[in-house]
Structures are given as structure tokens and as C-alpha cells.
Design a protein around this motif. Structure first.
Motif, mmCIF file in Angstrom:
data_model
loop_
_atom_site.group_PDB
_atom_site.id
_atom_site.type_symbol
_atom_site.label_atom_id
_atom_site.label_comp_id
_atom_site.label_asym_id
_atom_site.label_seq_id
_atom_site.Cartn_x
_atom_site.Cartn_y
_atom_site.Cartn_z
ATOM 1 N N PRO A 8 74.049 121.314 34.109
ATOM 2 C CA PRO A 8 73.394 120.067 33.740
ATOM 3 C C PRO A 8 72.962 119.264 34.966
ATOM 4 C CG PRO A 8 75.734 120.024 33.165
ATOM 5 C CD PRO A 8 75.439 121.362 33.746
ATOM 6 N N LYS A 9 72.020 118.353 34.775
ATOM 7 C CA LYS A 9 71.489 117.555 35.884
ATOM 8 C C LYS A 9 72.570 116.753 36.590
ATOM 9 C CE LYS A 9 66.869 117.176 34.019
ATOM 10 N NZ LYS A 9 65.835 116.303 33.472
ATOM 11 N N ASP A 10 73.543 116.276 35.859
ATOM 12 C CA ASP A 10 74.599 115.454 36.466
ATOM 13 C C ASP A 10 75.849 116.271 36.808
ATOM 14 O OD1 ASP A 10 75.395 115.917 33.882
ATOM 15 O OD2 ASP A 10 76.073 113.860 33.524
ATOM 16 N N PHE A 11 75.651 117.565 37.117
ATOM 17 C CA PHE A 11 76.805 118.436 37.373
ATOM 18 C C PHE A 11 77.637 117.978 38.560
ATOM 19 C CE2 PHE A 11 74.007 120.334 40.458
ATOM 20 C CZ PHE A 11 74.832 120.898 41.414
ATOM 21 N N LYS A 12 77.047 117.248 39.489
ATOM 22 C CA LYS A 12 77.795 116.813 40.678
ATOM 23 C C LYS A 12 78.900 115.826 40.342
ATOM 24 C CE LYS A 12 74.144 117.691 43.966
ATOM 25 N NZ LYS A 12 73.271 117.161 45.006
ATOM 26 N N LYS A 13 78.825 115.209 39.170
ATOM 27 C CA LYS A 13 79.852 114.254 38.749
ATOM 28 C C LYS A 13 81.090 114.958 38.206
ATOM 29 C CE LYS A 13 76.480 110.708 37.649
ATOM 30 N NZ LYS A 13 75.867 109.915 36.574
ATOM 31 N N ASP A 14 80.951 116.204 37.819
ATOM 32 C CA ASP A 14 82.052 116.967 37.241
ATOM 33 C C ASP A 14 82.611 117.907 38.303
ATOM 34 O OD1 ASP A 14 83.604 118.984 35.977
ATOM 35 O OD2 ASP A 14 82.551 118.627 34.089
ATOM 36 N N PRO A 15 83.850 117.693 38.747
ATOM 37 C CA PRO A 15 84.421 118.532 39.820
ATOM 38 C C PRO A 15 84.425 120.023 39.494
ATOM 39 C CG PRO A 15 85.882 116.682 39.320
ATOM 40 C CD PRO A 15 84.786 116.670 38.294
ATOM 41 N N PHE A 16 84.637 120.348 38.218
ATOM 42 C CA PHE A 16 84.638 121.757 37.833
ATOM 43 C C PHE A 16 83.239 122.350 37.966
ATOM 44 C CE2 PHE A 16 83.881 124.982 34.564
ATOM 45 C CZ PHE A 16 84.762 125.954 35.003
ATOM 46 N N LEU A 17 82.246 121.686 37.387
ATOM 47 C CA LEU A 17 80.876 122.196 37.424
ATOM 48 C C LEU A 17 80.294 122.205 38.835
ATOM 49 C CD1 LEU A 17 79.257 120.683 34.215
ATOM 50 C CD2 LEU A 17 80.005 123.029 34.605
ATOM 51 N N LYS A 18 80.747 121.287 39.664
ATOM 52 C CA LYS A 18 80.263 121.222 41.038
ATOM 53 C C LYS A 18 80.572 122.523 41.783
ATOM 54 C CE LYS A 18 81.429 117.435 43.227
ATOM 55 N NZ LYS A 18 81.832 116.394 44.192
ATOM 56 N N GLN A 19 81.639 123.185 41.401
ATOM 57 C CA GLN A 19 82.052 124.428 42.058
ATOM 58 C C GLN A 19 81.355 125.670 41.503
ATOM 59 O OE1 GLN A 19 83.970 124.570 44.812
ATOM 60 N NE2 GLN A 19 83.786 122.361 44.701
ATOM 61 N N LEU A 20 80.675 125.547 40.362
ATOM 62 C CA LEU A 20 80.086 126.699 39.698
ATOM 63 C C LEU A 20 79.131 127.509 40.583
ATOM 64 C CD1 LEU A 20 79.958 128.382 37.145
ATOM 65 C CD2 LEU A 20 78.210 126.810 36.277
ATOM 66 N N PRO A 21 78.176 126.884 41.289
ATOM 67 C CA PRO A 21 77.295 127.693 42.139
ATOM 68 C C PRO A 21 78.054 128.486 43.210
ATOM 69 C CG PRO A 21 76.384 125.497 41.840
ATOM 70 C CD PRO A 21 77.773 125.481 41.263
ATOM 71 N N TYR A 22 79.107 127.901 43.761
ATOM 72 C CA TYR A 22 79.905 128.601 44.767
ATOM 73 C C TYR A 22 80.661 129.777 44.146
ATOM 74 C CZ TYR A 22 78.908 124.436 47.485
ATOM 75 O OH TYR A 22 78.262 123.417 48.127
ATOM 76 N N THR A 23 81.175 129.567 42.954
ATOM 77 C CA THR A 23 81.894 130.633 42.260
ATOM 78 C C THR A 23 80.967 131.796 41.947
ATOM 79 O OG1 THR A 23 83.427 129.033 41.306
ATOM 80 C CG2 THR A 23 83.303 131.185 40.243
ATOM 81 N N LEU A 24 79.767 131.491 41.461
ATOM 82 C CA LEU A 24 78.807 132.550 41.148
ATOM 83 C C LEU A 24 78.373 133.285 42.414
ATOM 84 C CD1 LEU A 24 76.668 130.762 38.440
ATOM 85 C CD2 LEU A 24 78.377 132.556 38.097
ATOM 86 N N SER A 25 78.176 132.557 43.495
ATOM 87 C CA SER A 25 77.817 133.192 44.771
ATOM 88 C C SER A 25 78.926 134.125 45.240
ATOM 89 C CB SER A 25 77.557 132.135 45.842
ATOM 90 O OG SER A 25 76.489 131.325 45.486
ATOM 91 N N TYR A 26 80.158 133.656 45.150
ATOM 92 C CA TYR A 26 81.302 134.481 45.526
ATOM 93 C C TYR A 26 81.337 135.766 44.704
ATOM 94 C CZ TYR A 26 86.053 136.243 45.492
ATOM 95 O OH TYR A 26 87.138 137.071 45.532
ATOM 96 N N LYS A 27 81.135 135.624 43.392
ATOM 97 C CA LYS A 27 81.171 136.797 42.513
ATOM 98 C C LYS A 27 80.063 137.789 42.864
ATOM 99 C CE LYS A 27 84.554 135.896 39.622
ATOM 100 N NZ LYS A 27 85.713 136.772 39.496
#
Length: 86
Positions: A8-27
Motif C-alpha cells: 500500500p501507498k502508506d506502507f512506510k507507516k507499518d513496521p512489518f510492511l516496511k520490511q517486505l521489499p527487503y524480505t522479498l529481495s533476500y528471498k
């Protein structure tokens, strides 16, 4: 069946969602290393620098195009990390 998430556009406000791009990159990197090993990853990085073209370097290093890798990774993620909606 598609990867069932969006950022979502406001993903930076959610600590869990903020990590999602890093998690996908790691995977994706882990999947790459599982397929070809860390030495091939190093070769890819050097090839990117030499070629100045990520897609050309990827094909030259791995023997497949990046779109094929992405599709294979997507199928791997769906099979191993995405749960079916009930």
C-alpha cells in the motif's frame, strides 16, 4: 494463482510492511544462490559492472534471461512461501 500481496501507498507507516521489499529481495538472492552458488553471484556482480547492462550480464552469467528467472522464482515462492486463502 498470483502472489497475493500488494504494497500500500502508506506502507512506510507499518513496521512489518516496511520490511517486505527487503524480505522479498533476500528471498530472490537466496533462491539465486541455491540455484547457482555464491561464486556465480560474484560473477554476476562483476559482469554487471563490466557490461553496464544488468539483463545482458544476467543472461551471460546464468544462461537464462532475467524474466525467466523472475517467473521461476515467483513459482518457487508460490509453492514454498505463499499460503492458499481459505
Amino acid at each position: 494463482k498470483e502472489l497475493d500481496f500488494y504494497i500500500p501507498k502508506d506502507f512506510k507507516k507499518d513496521p512489518f510492511l516496511k520490511q517486505l521489499p527487503y524480505t522479498l529481495s533476500y528471498k530472490a538472492i537466496k533462491y539465486y544462490i541455491d540455484l547457482w552458488g555464491v561464486n556465480k553471484l560474484k560473477k554476476l556482480l562483476f559482469s554487471i559492472r563490466k557490461e553496464q547492462d544488468f539483463y545482458k550480464a544476467f543472461r551471460k552469467t546464468t544462461g537464462i534471461d532475467f524474466n525467466t528467472f523472475q517467473e521461476n522464482w515467483k513459482q518457487y515462492m508460490l509453492k514454498n512461501h505463499v499460503k492458499e486463502k481459505s
